[in-house]
Design a protein around this motif. Structure first.
Motif, short mmCIF file in Angstrom:
data_model
loop_
_atom_site.label_atom_id
_atom_site.label_comp_id
_atom_site.label_asym_id
_atom_site.label_seq_id
_atom_site.Cartn_x
_atom_site.Cartn_y
_atom_site.Cartn_z
N TYR A 1 -50.19 44.04 98.87
CA TYR A 1 -49.96 43.13 99.99
C TYR A 1 -49.19 41.92 99.46
CZ TYR A 1 -54.34 41.69 97.79
OH TYR A 1 -55.30 41.36 96.88
N PRO A 2 -48.56 41.16 100.38
CA PRO A 2 -47.75 40.04 99.90
C PRO A 2 -48.59 38.95 99.21
CG PRO A 2 -47.77 40.12 102.31
CD PRO A 2 -48.50 41.32 101.82
N THR A 3 -48.09 38.45 98.10
CA THR A 3 -48.73 37.31 97.42
C THR A 3 -47.61 36.33 97.04
OG1 THR A 3 -48.55 38.40 95.28
CG2 THR A 3 -50.63 38.68 96.44
N ASP A 4 -48.02 35.10 96.73
CA ASP A 4 -47.05 34.09 96.31
C ASP A 4 -47.57 33.51 94.99
OD1 ASP A 4 -45.77 31.69 95.76
OD2 ASP A 4 -45.65 31.07 97.86
N PRO A 5 -46.83 33.68 93.89
CA PRO A 5 -47.32 33.25 92.58
C PRO A 5 -47.58 31.75 92.49
CG PRO A 5 -45.00 33.87 92.46
CD PRO A 5 -45.48 34.27 93.83
N ASN A 6 -47.01 30.97 93.40
CA ASN A 6 -47.21 29.51 93.36
C ASN A 6 -48.32 29.04 94.30
OD1 ASN A 6 -45.06 29.13 91.54
ND2 ASN A 6 -43.63 29.45 93.25
N CYS A 7 -48.99 30.00 94.98
CA CYS A 7 -49.95 29.61 96.01
C CYS A 7 -51.36 29.52 95.43
CB CYS A 7 -49.90 30.65 97.14
SG CYS A 7 -51.24 30.47 98.31
N ILE A 8 -51.99 28.38 95.66
CA ILE A 8 -53.33 28.14 95.09
C ILE A 8 -54.37 29.11 95.67
CG2 ILE A 8 -53.93 26.29 96.73
CD1 ILE A 8 -54.95 24.89 94.03
N PHE A 9 -54.24 29.47 96.95
CA PHE A 9 -55.21 30.39 97.54
C PHE A 9 -54.99 31.83 97.06
CE2 PHE A 9 -56.55 27.65 101.48
CZ PHE A 9 -57.12 26.73 100.63
N CYS A 10 -53.74 32.22 96.80
CA CYS A 10 -53.50 33.53 96.17
C CYS A 10 -54.17 33.57 94.79
CB CYS A 10 -52.01 33.81 96.03
SG CYS A 10 -51.19 34.28 97.58
N LYS A 11 -54.10 32.44 94.07
CA LYS A 11 -54.71 32.39 92.73
C LYS A 11 -56.23 32.45 92.82
CE LYS A 11 -50.89 29.85 90.66
NZ LYS A 11 -50.43 28.53 90.24
N ILE A 12 -56.81 31.86 93.85
CA ILE A 12 -58.26 31.97 94.06
C ILE A 12 -58.61 33.41 94.41
CG2 ILE A 12 -60.15 31.31 95.62
CD1 ILE A 12 -59.04 28.43 95.55
N ALA A 13 -57.81 34.03 95.29
CA ALA A 13 -58.08 35.42 95.71
C ALA A 13 -58.03 36.38 94.52
CB ALA A 13 -57.09 35.85 96.79
N SER A 14 -57.11 36.12 93.58
CA SER A 14 -56.97 37.03 92.43
C SER A 14 -57.93 36.67 91.30
CB SER A 14 -55.53 36.98 91.91
OG SER A 14 -55.25 35.69 91.41
N GLY A 15 -58.63 35.53 91.43
CA GLY A 15 -59.56 35.10 90.38
C GLY A 15 -58.87 34.33 89.26
N ASP A 16 -57.57 34.03 89.43
CA ASP A 16 -56.84 33.31 88.38
C ASP A 16 -57.25 31.85 88.27
OD1 ASP A 16 -55.54 35.57 87.66
OD2 ASP A 16 -53.68 35.13 88.75
N ILE A 17 -57.72 31.26 89.38
CA ILE A 17 -58.32 29.93 89.26
C ILE A 17 -59.71 29.98 89.89
CG2 ILE A 17 -56.11 28.66 89.17
CD1 ILE A 17 -56.82 27.60 91.93
N PRO A 18 -60.63 29.19 89.33
CA PRO A 18 -62.02 29.29 89.78
C PRO A 18 -62.26 28.68 91.15
CG PRO A 18 -61.80 27.59 88.08
CD PRO A 18 -60.44 28.21 88.25
N ALA A 19 -63.24 29.21 91.84
CA ALA A 19 -63.71 28.65 93.11
C ALA A 19 -65.16 29.11 93.27
CB ALA A 19 -62.86 29.16 94.27
N ALA A 20 -65.90 28.39 94.10
CA ALA A 20 -67.28 28.81 94.42
C ALA A 20 -67.17 29.88 95.50
CB ALA A 20 -68.10 27.62 94.89
N VAL A 21 -67.02 31.13 95.03
CA VAL A 21 -66.80 32.26 95.95
C VAL A 21 -68.13 32.70 96.56
CG1 VAL A 21 -66.00 34.65 96.12
CG2 VAL A 21 -64.70 33.00 94.75
N ILE A 22 -68.13 32.86 97.88
CA ILE A 22 -69.31 33.40 98.57
C ILE A 22 -69.27 34.92 98.49
CG2 ILE A 22 -70.45 33.64 100.82
CD1 ILE A 22 -69.18 30.87 101.52
N GLY A 23 -68.12 35.50 98.79
CA GLY A 23 -68.00 36.95 98.76
C GLY A 23 -66.61 37.38 99.19
N GLU A 24 -66.39 38.69 99.13
CA GLU A 24 -65.10 39.22 99.55
C GLU A 24 -65.28 40.59 100.19
OE1 GLU A 24 -62.37 40.81 96.44
OE2 GLU A 24 -63.82 39.92 95.06
#
Ligand code: 5GP
Ligand code: ZN
Length: 145
Positions: A4-27
Protein backbone atom coordinates in the motif's frame (compact mmCIF):
# COMPACT_ATOMS: atom_id res chain seq x y z
CA UNK A 1 7.82 -3.65 0.76
CA UNK A 2 4.30 -2.78 1.87
CA UNK A 3 1.52 -3.39 -0.71
CA UNK A 4 0.00 0.00 0.00
CA UNK A 5 1.17 3.59 -0.45
CA UNK A 6 3.63 4.92 2.15
CA UNK A 7 5.63 8.14 2.42
CA UNK A 8 9.19 7.79 3.77
CA UNK A 9 9.02 11.30 5.26
CA UNK A 10 5.70 10.78 7.07
CA UNK A 11 5.80 10.43 10.84
CA UNK A 12 2.61 8.32 10.95
CA UNK A 13 3.96 5.93 8.27
CA UNK A 14 7.03 5.53 10.51
CA UNK A 15 4.80 4.78 13.52
CA UNK A 16 2.79 2.27 11.43
CA UNK A 17 5.99 0.47 10.37
CA UNK A 18 7.45 0.56 13.90
CA UNK A 19 10.40 2.72 12.77
CA UNK A 20 9.61 5.30 15.46
CA UNK A 21 8.14 4.47 18.85
CA UNK A 22 4.59 5.19 19.96
CA UNK A 23 2.29 3.92 22.71
CA UNK A 24 0.48 1.50 20.39
CA UNK A 25 -2.89 0.14 21.51
CA UNK A 26 -3.19 -2.37 18.69
CA UNK A 27 -3.42 -2.95 14.98
CA UNK A 28 -5.53 -4.75 12.40
CA UNK A 29 -4.54 -5.65 8.85
CA UNK A 30 -5.56 -2.12 7.84
CA UNK A 31 -5.19 0.27 10.80
CA UNK A 32 -3.01 1.15 13.79
CA UNK A 33 -4.34 2.75 17.00
CA UNK A 34 -1.91 4.62 19.28
CA UNK A 35 -1.87 7.35 21.90
CA UNK A 36 -1.52 10.98 20.78
CA UNK A 37 1.84 12.15 22.18
CA UNK A 38 0.51 15.71 22.76
CA UNK A 39 -2.96 14.83 23.99
CA UNK A 40 -5.91 17.10 24.63
CA UNK A 41 -7.15 14.74 27.35
CA UNK A 42 -6.21 11.48 29.07
CA UNK A 43 -6.77 8.62 26.63
CA UNK A 44 -6.57 10.82 23.49
CA UNK A 45 -6.10 8.21 20.76
CA UNK A 46 -5.30 8.36 17.05
CA UNK A 47 -6.40 5.73 14.56
CA UNK A 48 -4.61 5.72 11.20
CA UNK A 49 -4.86 3.57 8.10
CA UNK A 50 -1.55 1.79 7.39
CA UNK A 51 -1.86 3.15 3.86
CA UNK A 52 -0.69 6.73 3.42
CA UNK A 53 -3.38 9.12 2.16
CA UNK A 54 -3.17 12.79 3.16
CA UNK A 55 -6.76 13.23 4.32
CA UNK A 56 -10.36 11.98 4.18
CA UNK A 57 -10.99 13.45 0.75
CA UNK A 58 -8.23 11.32 -0.75
CA UNK A 59 -9.10 8.06 1.02
CA UNK A 60 -10.35 5.34 -1.36
CA UNK A 61 -13.83 4.13 -0.35
CA UNK A 62 -12.68 0.55 0.26
CA UNK A 63 -10.01 1.84 2.68
CA UNK A 64 -12.69 3.75 4.58
CA UNK A 65 -14.75 0.60 4.88
CA UNK A 66 -11.93 -1.16 6.73
CA UNK A 67 -11.28 1.97 8.81
CA UNK A 68 -14.48 3.03 10.53
CA UNK A 69 -15.37 -0.28 12.21
CA UNK A 70 -11.96 -0.40 13.94
CA UNK A 71 -12.49 3.24 14.99
CA UNK A 72 -15.73 2.14 16.66
CA UNK A 73 -13.93 -0.81 18.32
CA UNK A 74 -11.32 1.55 19.81
CA UNK A 75 -13.94 4.10 20.90
CA UNK A 76 -15.86 1.36 22.73
CA UNK A 77 -12.65 0.04 24.32
CA UNK A 78 -11.81 3.56 25.56
CA UNK A 79 -15.31 3.90 27.02
CA UNK A 80 -14.99 0.63 28.93
CA UNK A 81 -11.36 1.10 29.98
CA UNK A 82 -11.35 4.67 31.30
CA UNK A 83 -15.06 5.52 31.50
CA UNK A 84 -15.14 9.12 30.24
CA UNK A 85 -18.42 11.07 30.39
CA UNK A 86 -18.30 11.55 26.63
CA UNK A 87 -16.04 11.01 23.63
CA UNK A 88 -15.35 13.48 20.81
CA UNK A 89 -14.24 12.26 17.39
CA UNK A 90 -12.32 14.93 15.44
CA UNK A 91 -10.76 14.79 12.04
CA UNK A 92 -9.06 17.71 10.26
CA UNK A 93 -8.59 18.11 6.51
CA UNK A 94 -6.03 20.70 5.36
CA UNK A 95 -3.79 23.18 7.12
CA UNK A 96 -6.52 25.80 7.35
CA UNK A 97 -8.68 23.29 9.24
CA UNK A 98 -5.90 22.64 11.77
CA UNK A 99 -4.33 19.53 10.22
CA UNK A 100 -0.60 19.25 11.03
CA UNK A 101 0.18 15.63 10.06
CA UNK A 102 -0.83 14.91 6.48
CA UNK A 103 -1.59 11.22 6.86
CA UNK A 104 -5.33 10.67 7.36
CA UNK A 105 -6.19 10.07 11.01
CA UNK A 106 -9.13 10.03 13.36
CA UNK A 107 -8.80 11.64 16.80
CA UNK A 108 -10.73 9.92 19.61
CA UNK A 109 -10.85 12.30 22.57
CA UNK A 110 -12.37 11.26 25.91
CA UNK A 111 -14.04 14.09 27.83
CA UNK A 112 -15.06 14.45 31.48
CA UNK A 113 -17.78 16.72 32.78
CA UNK A 114 -16.40 20.07 33.93
CA UNK A 115 -12.89 19.43 32.62
CA UNK A 116 -11.27 22.22 30.61
CA UNK A 117 -10.67 21.50 26.99
CA UNK A 118 -6.95 21.49 26.02
CA UNK A 119 -5.81 21.92 22.43
CA UNK A 120 -4.19 18.93 20.82
CA UNK A 121 -0.59 18.94 19.62
CA UNK A 122 0.70 21.28 22.41
CA UNK A 123 1.96 19.62 25.62
CA UNK A 124 3.87 16.36 25.45
CA UNK A 125 2.54 13.59 27.72
CA UNK A 126 4.69 11.34 29.90
CA UNK A 127 5.51 8.29 27.69
CA UNK A 128 5.04 5.92 30.66
CA UNK A 129 1.54 7.28 31.30
CA UNK A 130 0.70 6.87 27.61
CA UNK A 131 1.88 3.24 27.72
CA UNK A 132 -0.22 2.58 30.83
CA UNK A 133 -3.41 3.96 29.29
CA UNK A 134 -2.68 2.13 26.01
CA UNK A 135 -2.40 -1.12 27.99
CA UNK A 136 -5.71 -0.45 29.75
CA UNK A 137 -7.47 0.23 26.43
CA UNK A 138 -5.83 -2.78 24.73
CA UNK A 139 -7.23 -5.04 27.46
CA UNK A 140 -10.75 -4.11 26.29
CA UNK A 141 -10.01 -4.64 22.61
CA UNK A 142 -10.29 -8.10 21.04
CA UNK A 143 -7.67 -7.45 18.36
CA UNK A 144 -4.64 -9.70 17.85
CA UNK A 145 -2.08 -7.22 19.19
P1 5GP B 1 -3.81 16.97 13.33
O1 5GP B 1 -3.86 18.40 13.80
O2 5GP B 1 -2.95 16.79 12.11
O3 5GP B 1 -5.18 16.40 13.17
O4 5GP B 1 -3.18 16.18 14.53
C1 5GP B 1 -1.97 15.51 14.52
C2 5GP B 1 -1.83 14.91 15.89
O5 5GP B 1 -0.67 14.09 15.90
C3 5GP B 1 -1.63 15.95 17.01
O6 5GP B 1 -2.68 15.81 17.96
C4 5GP B 1 -0.28 15.62 17.59
O7 5GP B 1 -0.27 15.75 18.99
C5 5GP B 1 -0.04 14.20 17.15
N1 5GP B 1 1.35 13.88 16.94
C6 5GP B 1 2.26 14.61 16.26
N2 5GP B 1 3.45 14.00 16.24
C7 5GP B 1 3.29 12.84 16.93
C8 5GP B 1 4.19 11.77 17.24
O8 5GP B 1 5.36 11.76 16.90
N3 5GP B 1 3.68 10.74 17.96
C9 5GP B 1 2.36 10.71 18.36
N4 5GP B 1 1.97 9.65 19.07
N5 5GP B 1 1.49 11.71 18.09
C10 5GP B 1 1.96 12.75 17.37
ZN1 ZN C 1 1.97 8.45 6.10
Amino acid sequence: MAEYPTDPNCIFCKIASGDIPAAVIGETEHVVAFMDAFPSSRGHTLVIPKAHYPNLLEMPKEELQSFMAPVQDVTRAIQTAIQPDGIVLNQFNGKAAGQTVFHYHQHIVPRWQGQDRRSHGKDQADPEELKAVATAIRAELDWER
